[in-house]
Design an enzyme around this catalytic site. Sequence first.
Site, PDB file in Angstrom:
ATOM      1  N   HIS A  63       0.858  -1.187   0.000  1.00 25.26           N
ATOM      2  CA  HIS A  63       0.000   0.000   0.000  1.00 25.26           C
ATOM      3  C   HIS A  63       0.889   1.231   0.000  1.00 25.26           C
ATOM      4  O   HIS A  63       1.826   1.335   0.781  1.00 25.26           O
ATOM      5  CB  HIS A  63      -0.911   0.034   1.230  1.00 25.26           C
ATOM      6  CG  HIS A  63      -1.799   1.237   1.223  1.00 25.26           C
ATOM      7  ND1 HIS A  63      -3.005   1.256   0.562  1.00 25.26           N
ATOM      8  CD2 HIS A  63      -1.634   2.484   1.731  1.00 25.26           C
ATOM      9  CE1 HIS A  63      -3.559   2.451   0.687  1.00 25.26           C
ATOM     10  NE2 HIS A  63      -2.739   3.210   1.392  1.00 25.26           N
ATOM     11  N   SER A 114      -7.810   3.654   8.787  1.00 24.86           N
ATOM     12  CA  SER A 114      -8.479   3.546   7.496  1.00 24.86           C
ATOM     13  C   SER A 114      -7.730   2.558   6.584  1.00 24.86           C
ATOM     14  O   SER A 114      -8.305   1.619   6.023  1.00 24.86           O
ATOM     15  CB  SER A 114      -8.536   4.946   6.857  1.00 24.86           C
ATOM     16  OG  SER A 114      -8.887   4.870   5.511  1.00 24.86           O
ATOM     17  N   LYS A 147      -8.709  -1.916   5.992  1.00 21.66           N
ATOM     18  CA  LYS A 147      -8.969  -2.534   4.683  1.00 21.66           C
ATOM     19  C   LYS A 147      -7.934  -3.621   4.375  1.00 21.66           C
ATOM     20  O   LYS A 147      -8.273  -4.685   3.855  1.00 21.66           O
ATOM     21  CB  LYS A 147      -8.952  -1.450   3.591  1.00 21.66           C
ATOM     22  CG  LYS A 147     -10.177  -0.550   3.662  1.00 21.66           C
ATOM     23  CD  LYS A 147     -10.100   0.619   2.689  1.00 21.66           C
ATOM     24  CE  LYS A 147      -9.116   1.646   3.139  1.00 21.66           C
ATOM     25  NZ  LYS A 147      -9.185   2.939   2.477  1.00 21.66           N
TER      26      LYS A 147
HETATM   27  N1  URA Z   1      -5.889   6.342   2.144  1.00 21.64           N
HETATM   28  C1  URA Z   1      -6.859   5.688   2.813  1.00 21.64           C
HETATM   29  O1  URA Z   1      -7.285   4.605   2.429  1.00 21.64           O
HETATM   30  N2  URA Z   1      -7.342   6.257   3.933  1.00 21.64           N
HETATM   31  C2  URA Z   1      -6.916   7.450   4.404  1.00 21.64           C
HETATM   32  O2  URA Z   1      -7.396   7.892   5.428  1.00 21.64           O
HETATM   33  C3  URA Z   1      -5.916   8.129   3.688  1.00 21.64           C
HETATM   34  C4  URA Z   1      -5.405   7.543   2.553  1.00 21.64           C
END
Ligand code: URA
Length: 426
Positions: free
Chosen positions: A85, A186, A190
Amino acid sequence: MAEFAVVDLIRAKRDGRPLEDAEIRWLINSFTGGAVDPEQMSAMAMAVFFRGMDDRELSTWTTAMIETGERLDFSGLSRPTADKHSTGGVGDKITLPLAPLVAACGVAVPQLSGRGLGHTGGTLDKLEAIPGWRASLSNEEMLRQLEEVGAVICAAGSGLAPADKKLYALRDVTGTVEAIPLIASSIMSKKIAEGTDSLVLDVKVGSGAFMKSREDASELARRMVSLGAAADVRTVALLTSMEAPLGLTAGNGLEVAESVEVLAGGGPADVVELTLALAREMVQAAGVDVDPADKLADGSAMDVWRRMIAAQGGDPDAELPSAQHVEVVTADQTGYLTALDAMAVGLAAWRLGAGRARKEDPVQAAAGVVMCAKPGDRVTEGQPLFELHTDTPDTIARARAALAGGWEIGPDAPESQPLILDRITA
Ligand code: URA
């Protein structure tokens, strides 16, 4: 589950009292289910922005977000999984060469990606420049492709951490995106829900990144790495510079073309360096003893790329769209390019049509900026510095305005700056 008065929780966080685990779980569930109003959750996000969260609160908050949705299960695959990521930057097309390269090393790469908003591009927008390519796959299609091809880049379904989707939409319009605990929860909710065995984080720092200071980027990296470790995901973070854009292109189709150059054994040195560094981390975290440089050199990463694009309906041999209008910005003096501001280039590409202002806006596949020089290069007066590509020529004046002041030419070569600044592990 215990009931709380949300206004008491907002006041508590506002006044600096850490929230209890039960309070956090109730808040996240009630917000996702609609029992906490968006204006109350916005106030909470702002309170978190100013007061932060301690490690226990962050861990509970992240787990509660994961539990609002489904979790994927890759345990039936015949090889280990690793994902990457990036916190986002200008010209950051690394996912495109990286996913097939790591797959060529024998690691499955489930790369669930998003679309761009604002000055940083989205991976799906880039790949959609390839004629026929489709971003949406069912979970079954994704698993089949992972087993058969080894790499998949597709849209994250709405089933993963739905609390995040709802909260991110609020943060986006209330000035609370930049809160470190909210970014960490956040991203990690995921990624943990996705079910990867290992995760490599590319945390950007600099003018074109969310995190402008090294201190903030280190803090974000540290918090994400410990969330990953607590969830049994082998997680490592690289802190990388986003003062200047990555590579020589910013814009969807332009970045695909540059990625294919890297897979073909060429491409800009910084894109190759970061692709290989992240690939080595992913392969090592997955416990596989293969050098990605060999798989780039022998063409097997390119083979996986072609199969990965074709599996999603794309034609890897199709010509990429080209812009109807191209204008050039030239150097106003002779010397060395001493600075090239990532934010200025990102904004110019966005204004040319490569990005969107609202989620529902379309993007132009061929729009963007080609950089003809990078910091440290010698330039002569009148030589092209940038090409501006667009299908809508009325955007060019505003793109030029975005670039003005975003680069400098001086008499002396600047000191070269490292791309990879730090490595953070649990
Ligand atoms: N990317 C994300 O998925 N969440 C965030 O809060 C910032 C960047």
